[in-house]
Structure formats: structure tokens, C-alpha cells
Design a protein around this motif. Structure first.
Motif, PDB file in Angstrom:
ATOM      1  N   GLY A  33      10.735   5.452   4.003  1.00  0.00           N
ATOM      2  CA  GLY A  33      10.643   4.925   5.748  1.00  0.00           C
ATOM      3  C   GLY A  33      10.807   6.388   6.592  1.00  0.00           C
ATOM      4  N   GLN A  34      11.210   7.204   6.293  1.00  0.00           N
ATOM      5  CA  GLN A  34      11.477   8.518   7.117  1.00  0.00           C
ATOM      6  C   GLN A  34      10.412   8.754   8.000  1.00  0.00           C
ATOM      7  N   SER A  35       9.163   8.701   7.535  1.00  0.00           N
ATOM      8  CA  SER A  35       8.065   9.009   8.299  1.00  0.00           C
ATOM      9  C   SER A  35       7.366   7.877   8.931  1.00  0.00           C
ATOM     10  N   LEU A  36       7.120   7.016   8.166  1.00  0.00           N
ATOM     11  CA  LEU A  36       6.355   5.521   8.403  1.00  0.00           C
ATOM     12  C   LEU A  36       6.874   4.835   9.457  1.00  0.00           C
ATOM     13  N   MET A  37       8.320   4.560   9.561  1.00  0.00           N
ATOM     14  CA  MET A  37       8.932   3.847  10.465  1.00  0.00           C
ATOM     15  C   MET A  37       8.767   4.483  11.951  1.00  0.00           C
ATOM     16  N   PRO A  38       8.940   5.755  11.995  1.00  0.00           N
ATOM     17  CA  PRO A  38       8.756   6.191  13.353  1.00  0.00           C
ATOM     18  C   PRO A  38       7.196   6.208  13.754  1.00  0.00           C
ATOM     19  N   MET A  39       6.180   6.183  13.027  1.00  0.00           N
ATOM     20  CA  MET A  39       4.952   6.114  13.257  1.00  0.00           C
ATOM     21  C   MET A  39       4.517   4.752  13.507  1.00  0.00           C
ATOM     22  N   MET A  40       5.203   3.575  12.846  1.00  0.00           N
ATOM     23  CA  MET A  40       5.046   2.235  13.311  1.00  0.00           C
ATOM     24  C   MET A  40       5.675   2.068  14.815  1.00  0.00           C
ATOM     25  N   ASN A  41       6.776   2.835  15.085  1.00  0.00           N
ATOM     26  CA  ASN A  41       7.540   2.497  16.339  1.00  0.00           C
ATOM     27  C   ASN A  41       6.610   3.108  17.530  1.00  0.00           C
ATOM     28  N   PHE A  42       6.020   4.039  17.215  1.00  0.00           N
ATOM     29  CA  PHE A  42       5.186   4.579  18.229  1.00  0.00           C
ATOM     30  C   PHE A  42       3.717   4.191  18.173  1.00  0.00           C
ATOM     31  N   ARG A  43       3.638   3.126  17.403  1.00  0.00           N
ATOM     32  CA  ARG A  43       2.141   2.361  17.264  1.00  0.00           C
ATOM     33  C   ARG A  43       0.964   3.247  16.983  1.00  0.00           C
ATOM     34  N   LEU A  44       1.451   4.464  16.096  1.00  0.00           N
ATOM     35  CA  LEU A  44       0.566   5.416  15.533  1.00  0.00           C
ATOM     36  C   LEU A  44      -0.437   4.851  14.238  1.00  0.00           C
ATOM     37  N   VAL A  45       0.329   3.710  13.662  1.00  0.00           N
ATOM     38  CA  VAL A  45      -0.010   3.137  12.431  1.00  0.00           C
ATOM     39  C   VAL A  45       0.369   1.489  12.839  1.00  0.00           C
ATOM     40  N   THR A  46      -0.304   0.822  12.511  1.00  0.00           N
ATOM     41  CA  THR A  46      -0.043  -0.659  12.807  1.00  0.00           C
ATOM     42  C   THR A  46      -0.492  -1.680  11.533  1.00  0.00           C
ATOM     43  N   PRO A  47       0.192  -1.663  10.536  1.00  0.00           N
ATOM     44  CA  PRO A  47      -0.018  -2.492   9.534  1.00  0.00           C
ATOM     45  C   PRO A  47       0.124  -4.010   9.605  1.00  0.00           C
ATOM     46  N   ASP A  48      -0.681  -4.726   9.207  1.00  0.00           N
ATOM     47  CA  ASP A  48      -0.265  -6.247   9.170  1.00  0.00           C
ATOM     48  C   ASP A  48       0.588  -6.485   8.370  1.00  0.00           C
ATOM     49  N   ASP A  49       0.687  -5.777   7.070  1.00  0.00           N
ATOM     50  CA  ASP A  49       1.769  -6.297   6.041  1.00  0.00           C
ATOM     51  C   ASP A  49       2.259  -4.798   5.332  1.00  0.00           C
ATOM     52  N   LEU A  50       3.697  -4.882   5.308  1.00  0.00           N
ATOM     53  CA  LEU A  50       4.390  -3.665   4.932  1.00  0.00           C
ATOM     54  C   LEU A  50       4.952  -4.211   3.412  1.00  0.00           C
ATOM     55  N   ILE A  51       4.733  -3.253   2.386  1.00  0.00           N
ATOM     56  CA  ILE A  51       5.079  -3.371   0.991  1.00  0.00           C
ATOM     57  C   ILE A  51       5.875  -2.321   0.673  1.00  0.00           C
ATOM     58  N   ASP A  52       7.506  -3.128   0.745  1.00  0.00           N
ATOM     59  CA  ASP A  52       8.464  -2.266   0.434  1.00  0.00           C
ATOM     60  C   ASP A  52       8.810  -2.141  -0.892  1.00  0.00           C
ATOM     61  N   LEU A  53       8.713  -0.611  -1.436  1.00  0.00           N
ATOM     62  CA  LEU A  53       8.763  -0.360  -2.905  1.00  0.00           C
ATOM     63  C   LEU A  53      10.148  -0.013  -3.311  1.00  0.00           C
ATOM     64  N   GLY A  54      11.133  -0.476  -2.424  1.00  0.00           N
ATOM     65  CA  GLY A  54      12.551  -0.209  -2.731  1.00  0.00           C
ATOM     66  C   GLY A  54      13.147  -1.144  -3.942  1.00  0.00           C
ATOM     67  N   GLY A  55      12.593  -2.183  -4.329  1.00  0.00           N
ATOM     68  CA  GLY A  55      12.798  -3.013  -5.268  1.00  0.00           C
ATOM     69  C   GLY A  55      12.024  -2.721  -6.628  1.00  0.00           C
ATOM     70  N   ILE A  56      11.458  -1.809  -6.709  1.00  0.00           N
ATOM     71  CA  ILE A  56      10.984  -1.397  -8.228  1.00  0.00           C
ATOM     72  C   ILE A  56      11.583  -0.562  -8.856  1.00  0.00           C
ATOM     73  N   GLU A  57      12.323  -0.828  -9.823  1.00  0.00           N
ATOM     74  CA  GLU A  57      13.052   0.046 -10.518  1.00  0.00           C
ATOM     75  C   GLU A  57      12.511   1.153 -11.289  1.00  0.00           C
TER      76      GLU A  57
END
Length: 291
Positions: A33-57
């Protein structure tokens, strides 16, 4: 600003994540999320669904094979930075990671996230280019191997197909008598690089160059390899005049510029940094040979 509304998903398996990516129309996978979250906050990308891969061991971890290291895409940069196996078998990655952001950034940032984002100023794509990394993508139809040289398809754009995610990265082990170096220029420590260079230099028993790899980042949309020099230097002695040839090749690569750092400046800087990287890689070879 804050990100626009989105639906949040946290799958626990690769198969579940792939199914979500394949069936949702406007979805993005999030790693560290170090790049994607800032881009979302600045509305550079606006996904309808966010798929978090952090739970995939199964996307986390490191496996040492006979000739390569296999690294899960969700393995954090900090874990790799502190890995004795990586430092011993793939030291160029360790060298590059020392330049990546701050420690807090590396605690969350992942190797797969950085490679997929493909920021021209990021360090890990440059190291991956020099190492001829192979990326393993997974989709509904199974696995697909992508040489890193074919992974960039434009600025901040990768070759993953819709419905695919990066599962792991294969990195070759360093040959004996190999020295590495990673150098960069940036305005402030931890900033993205204006220009960066990853270099690997392997010598034979007679002290001649058996193999060289040099990648330049920050100058173009994707890292650029100095292929002509890499081919021509094989069997030559690592001398200053030879390294000057590499420097001149770097000064001739295609560059993009801006008002602060024009293309001409970046080309000149690339030449300087390539010479420094080769000098440092040679010292690294000699240091390990004497150890």
C-alpha cells in the motif's frame, strides 16, 4: 484528500484473489500500500473494489533452490533486507534495499508491490532488471512466467493480464567471485532516485570479466540495460579505460527529462554513476576474494 468509497476484500488464498480479480470490473490488488494508497487519496486511481493480499500466506516467504531464490511477492522489503540468505546468494537485492525509502516504508512495502508499480525512480525494478529476474504470475488458467525485461509495457504499467496477480519472483544466485554495487542520486535521502545504477561484475580465475550486468533506472519508463558493453567486456580485464566505455554508453541511452532534471542532465549523471558502480563492484569482488 481521502480515497473515494470502495468495497474491501481480504482473500486467504491465491485462487480466491484471482477469482475476485477476474470477476470484478474495476478492482485493484493492494500489497504493502505504499504507492497505491497515496494514489487513491489523490484520486489518481479510483477502484470500486480493493483486494487486500495481506492475508494470503502462500505469497510470503523465501525458498532457496539449487541455482535461484524464489521469493513470495508479498514478502516485505525489510524481511529481505535482513535476510542472510539474500545477502549471501543475491547481494544486489540487499544493496538496492538499503536505498529504498525509510525503514518504516520497508516494513510495509513488498517486493512484489514495488515491481508491479514500476516507478522509474524505484530501486527494486533496477536490481531485478540487472539480475534478469523472472516473475511468476497466476491467473485462472494457471501460472505464467514473465522475464523482467518484458514486464514493463509503459509508464507505471506492467504486463500482468486482467485477472492475474504476481505470485513470486525468481532471482538467480550470484556466481563465485561476483561483486555488486547499487548507487543512486536523489535530492534527499529516501527520495526516489533521479538516476540509479545496479551493477554486477563476475571475474574468472584469471581476473578477467566472466559476466557483467548493468541496469540504469530513473532515465526512462523502465530500467535500461547496457547490453553492448555487457557483451563486449567479456574476457577483458576490469580496467579504468574499459569502465569509461560503459560510462559513455550510459551517456547515450534514451532519457526522459523534466524542468528540474532535463534529459541531458540525466544522461550525464548516468555516465557518472555507471563508472562509480563498476568501480565499487570491482572493489566488492576483490574484498570477497581476499576474505
Amino acid at each position: 484528500m481521502k480515497a473515494p468509497p470502495f468495497r474491501y476484500h481480504r482473500p486467504s488464498t491465491i485462487a480466491e484473489a484471482v477469482e475476485l480479480l477476474a470477476t470484478l470490473d474495476n478492482a485493484r490488488a493492494i500489497a504493502g500500500g505504499q504507492s497505491l494508497m497515496p494514489m487513491m487519496n489523490f484520486r489518481l486511481v479510483t477502484p470500486d473494489d480493493l483486494i487486500d493480499l495481506g492475508g494470503i500466506e502462500e505469497l510470503v516467504g523465501l525458498t532457496e533452490g539449487k541455482s535461484a531464490l524464489s521469493i513470495g511477492a508479498m514478502t516485505t522489503q525489510r524481511r529481505l533486507e535482513r535476510s542472510e540468505i539474500v545477502a549471501r546468494q543475491c547481494p544486489l537485492i540487499t544493496a538496492a534495499l538499503r536505498h529504498v525509502g525509510h525503514q518504516q516504508t520497508r516494513n510495509r512495502g513488498t517486493i512484489g508491490g514495488s515491481l508491479c508499480h514500476l516507478d522509474p525512480g524505484a530501486e527494486l525494478p533496477v536490481a531485478a532488471a540487472a539480475l534478469d529476474a523472472v516473475l511468476i504470475a497466476v491467473g485462472r488458467s494457471g501460472e505464467r512466467l514473465i522475464p523482467f525485461a518484458e514486464f514493463s509495457v509503459g509508464l507505471l504499467s506492467n504486463a500482468l493480464s486482467p485477472g492475474e496477480l504476481l505470485a513470486r519472483i525468481e532471482l538467480p544466485k550470484a556466481a563465485p567471485r561476483t561483486g555488486v554495487a547499487f548507487v543512486e542520486f536523489n535530492r534527499r535521502p529516501a527520495d526516489f532516485a533521479v538516476v540509479s545504477v545496479a551493477a554486477s561484475l563476475a571475474l574468472d580465475a584469471a581476473g578477467r570479466i566472466a559476466q557483467a550486468a548493468i541496469a540504469v533506472g530513473g532515465s526512462f519508463e523502465a530500467p535500461v540495460r547496457l547490453g553492448a558493453f555487457e557483451t563486449a567486456c567479456a574476457g577483458r580485464r576490469p580496467e579504468p579505460a574499459l569502465f569509461d566505455v560503459a560510462s559513455r554508453e550510459a551517456e547515450a541511452i534514451e532519457c526522459v527529462g523534466d524542468d528540474v532534471y532535463p534529459a541531458e542532465y540525466r544522461r550525464e549523471l548516468a555516465g557518472v554513476l555507471v563508472r562509480r558502480a563498476l568501480d565499487s563492484a570491482l572493489v566488492d569482488v576483490e574484498t570477497h576474494a581476499d576474505a
